[in-house]
Design a protein around this motif. Structure first.
Motif, PDB file in Angstrom:
ATOM      1  N   ASP A  68     -12.772  41.651 -77.656  1.00 29.58           N
ATOM      2  CA  ASP A  68     -11.843  41.978 -76.806  1.00 29.58           C
ATOM      3  C   ASP A  68     -10.961  41.140 -76.043  1.00 29.58           C
ATOM      4  OD1 ASP A  68     -13.042  44.899 -77.402  1.00 29.58           O
ATOM      5  OD2 ASP A  68     -14.616  44.171 -75.545  1.00 29.58           O
ATOM      6  N   HIS A  69     -11.624  40.082 -75.683  1.00 28.16           N
ATOM      7  CA  HIS A  69     -11.054  38.851 -75.125  1.00 28.16           C
ATOM      8  C   HIS A  69     -10.127  38.176 -75.972  1.00 28.16           C
ATOM      9  CE1 HIS A  69      -9.957  35.372 -73.115  1.00 28.16           C
ATOM     10  NE2 HIS A  69     -10.620  34.548 -74.010  1.00 28.16           N
ATOM     11  N   TYR A  70     -10.446  37.836 -77.363  1.00 32.25           N
ATOM     12  CA  TYR A  70      -9.629  37.124 -78.505  1.00 32.25           C
ATOM     13  C   TYR A  70      -8.344  38.255 -78.628  1.00 32.25           C
ATOM     14  CZ  TYR A  70     -13.759  34.685 -79.142  1.00 32.25           C
ATOM     15  OH  TYR A  70     -14.888  33.978 -78.995  1.00 32.25           O
ATOM     16  N   CYS A  71      -8.577  39.277 -78.714  1.00 29.72           N
ATOM     17  CA  CYS A  71      -7.540  40.434 -79.223  1.00 29.72           C
ATOM     18  C   CYS A  71      -6.694  40.782 -78.434  1.00 29.72           C
ATOM     19  CB  CYS A  71      -7.857  41.482 -79.960  1.00 29.72           C
ATOM     20  SG  CYS A  71      -8.918  41.112 -81.463  1.00 29.72           S
ATOM     21  N   SER A  72      -6.918  40.464 -76.949  1.00 27.41           N
ATOM     22  CA  SER A  72      -6.015  40.718 -75.785  1.00 27.41           C
ATOM     23  C   SER A  72      -5.417  39.797 -75.024  1.00 27.41           C
ATOM     24  CB  SER A  72      -6.457  41.514 -74.879  1.00 27.41           C
ATOM     25  OG  SER A  72      -7.887  40.989 -74.365  1.00 27.41           O
ATOM     26  N   ASP A  73      -5.775  38.398 -75.306  1.00 25.45           N
ATOM     27  CA  ASP A  73      -5.251  37.114 -74.587  1.00 25.45           C
ATOM     28  C   ASP A  73      -4.549  36.203 -75.745  1.00 25.45           C
ATOM     29  OD1 ASP A  73      -5.057  34.795 -73.488  1.00 25.45           O
ATOM     30  OD2 ASP A  73      -6.707  34.583 -72.623  1.00 25.45           O
ATOM     31  N   PHE A  74      -3.373  36.355 -75.743  1.00 23.56           N
ATOM     32  CA  PHE A  74      -2.686  35.585 -76.697  1.00 23.56           C
ATOM     33  C   PHE A  74      -2.383  34.179 -76.631  1.00 23.56           C
ATOM     34  CE2 PHE A  74      -2.069  39.794 -78.128  1.00 23.56           C
ATOM     35  CZ  PHE A  74      -0.921  40.242 -78.687  1.00 23.56           C
ATOM     36  N   SER A  75      -3.084  33.801 -75.506  1.00 22.70           N
ATOM     37  CA  SER A  75      -3.185  32.172 -75.274  1.00 22.70           C
ATOM     38  C   SER A  75      -4.400  31.666 -76.069  1.00 22.70           C
ATOM     39  CB  SER A  75      -3.314  32.105 -73.727  1.00 22.70           C
ATOM     40  OG  SER A  75      -4.518  32.298 -73.227  1.00 22.70           O
ATOM     41  N   VAL A  76      -5.200  32.489 -76.483  1.00 20.15           N
ATOM     42  CA  VAL A  76      -6.370  31.878 -77.181  1.00 20.15           C
ATOM     43  C   VAL A  76      -5.930  31.314 -78.643  1.00 20.15           C
ATOM     44  CG1 VAL A  76      -8.680  32.521 -78.377  1.00 20.15           C
ATOM     45  CG2 VAL A  76      -7.876  33.797 -76.300  1.00 20.15           C
ATOM     46  N   ASN A  77      -6.263  30.189 -78.831  1.00 18.33           N
ATOM     47  CA  ASN A  77      -5.793  29.287 -79.853  1.00 18.33           C
ATOM     48  C   ASN A  77      -6.690  29.865 -81.068  1.00 18.33           C
ATOM     49  OD1 ASN A  77      -5.163  27.368 -81.931  1.00 18.33           O
ATOM     50  ND2 ASN A  77      -4.510  25.804 -80.452  1.00 18.33           N
ATOM     51  N   LEU A  78      -6.103  30.272 -82.093  1.00 17.56           N
ATOM     52  CA  LEU A  78      -7.117  30.664 -83.342  1.00 17.56           C
ATOM     53  C   LEU A  78      -7.227  29.716 -84.379  1.00 17.56           C
ATOM     54  CD1 LEU A  78      -5.657  34.526 -83.816  1.00 17.56           C
ATOM     55  CD2 LEU A  78      -7.462  33.448 -82.488  1.00 17.56           C
TER      56      LEU A  78
END
Length: 252
Positions: A68-78
């Motif tokens: 839920d966090h990764y998919c909603s926080d676009f600042s997360v570097n993948l």
């Protein structure tokens, strides 16, 4: 005498609407009073918006999972993610509305409902989404637990941790999922996964938690058949990694 209240505790739905609908139907047939959700509503499977809508329709308490966090926080570097995992997160982001993303982003990391606690991972550092694989991991979480029972998910493997009453605060024992009344002591209970089980059983997993006041507590781990083929067809149509299909069939 206090009234018995029954909760369906669900976790790790992972965008599997077929599994979620089967679990909701089973819980309603069992006469539960309410639902709670331990996070990871999205990720891995191909119906994220549908699962968000269904959970919101239930009006239940929800805490935030790592997906839920990764998919909603676009600042997360993948960049550091395994390529298949990153591709699913990117696909999910593209297939959610702004309102869906905002709802996921605003979910709390922990919550307390009528005297029991909800968290996706562990209570000692819920924002880091640590895994509780063994009793040592659970001991760290118990040291931050302020209620007798805390439910969590994240590993997709149902199990129970019990901190024995009195004595050493780190006296923790671990068992597989056991049905029945909870004995004395505190509990940190993993309810397994609705949408992507990993304990070798592909059936959707959840828990019914029964409370008669705060003293008489019991749990029932339930496994539910669902239309795996329909979930697989969604994954294929979305072009998501084949490994996700294999996991649904094997429960691994």
């Amino acid at each position: 005498m206090p009234r018995v209240t029954r909760y369906a505790i669900i976790s790790d739905i992972h965008a599997n609407i077929e599994a979620l609908d089967a679990v909701i139907a089973d819980a309603q047939c069992e006469g539960v009073d309410d639902f709670v959700c331990l996070g990871d509503v999205v990720g891995y499977n191909a119906a994220p918006a549908e699962c968000i809508r269904r959970i919101r329709e239930l009006g239940c308490k929800v805490v935030k999972g790592n997906h839920d966090h990764y998919c909603s926080d676009f600042s997360v570097n993948l960049d550091d993610f395994q390529p298949n995992a990153a591709s699913v997160i990117e696909w999910t982001r593209r297939n959610l509305s702004e309102d869906d993303i905002r709802w996921l982003r605003e979910l709390p990391l922990t919550a307390v409902v009528r005297g029991f606690t909800l968290v996706h991972s562990t209570l000692d550092s819920p924002e880091h989404f640590r895994y509780a694989f063994d009793r040592l991991d659970a001991a760290d979480s118990f040291n931050c637990q302020r209620t007798r029972v805390c439910f969590h998910g994240h590993t997709h493997v149902p199990c129970m941790f019990r901190r024995l009453p009195g004595g050493d605060r780190n006296a923790v024992v671990q068992t597989g999922p056991l049905n029945g009344a909870l004995e004395q002591g505190n509990y940190f209970i993993n309810v397994g996964s609705v949408g992507q089980p990993r304990d070798g059983n592909p059936k959707a997993c959840y828990v019914i938690f029964s409370m008669e006041g705060l003293a008489n507590l019991s749990v029932e781990f339930r496994r539910v058949d669902y239309d795996i083929e329909a979930a697989v067809h969604r994954i294929e149509a979305a072009g998501l990694p084949e490994r996700l299909i294999n996991r649904l069939y094997t429960g691994q």
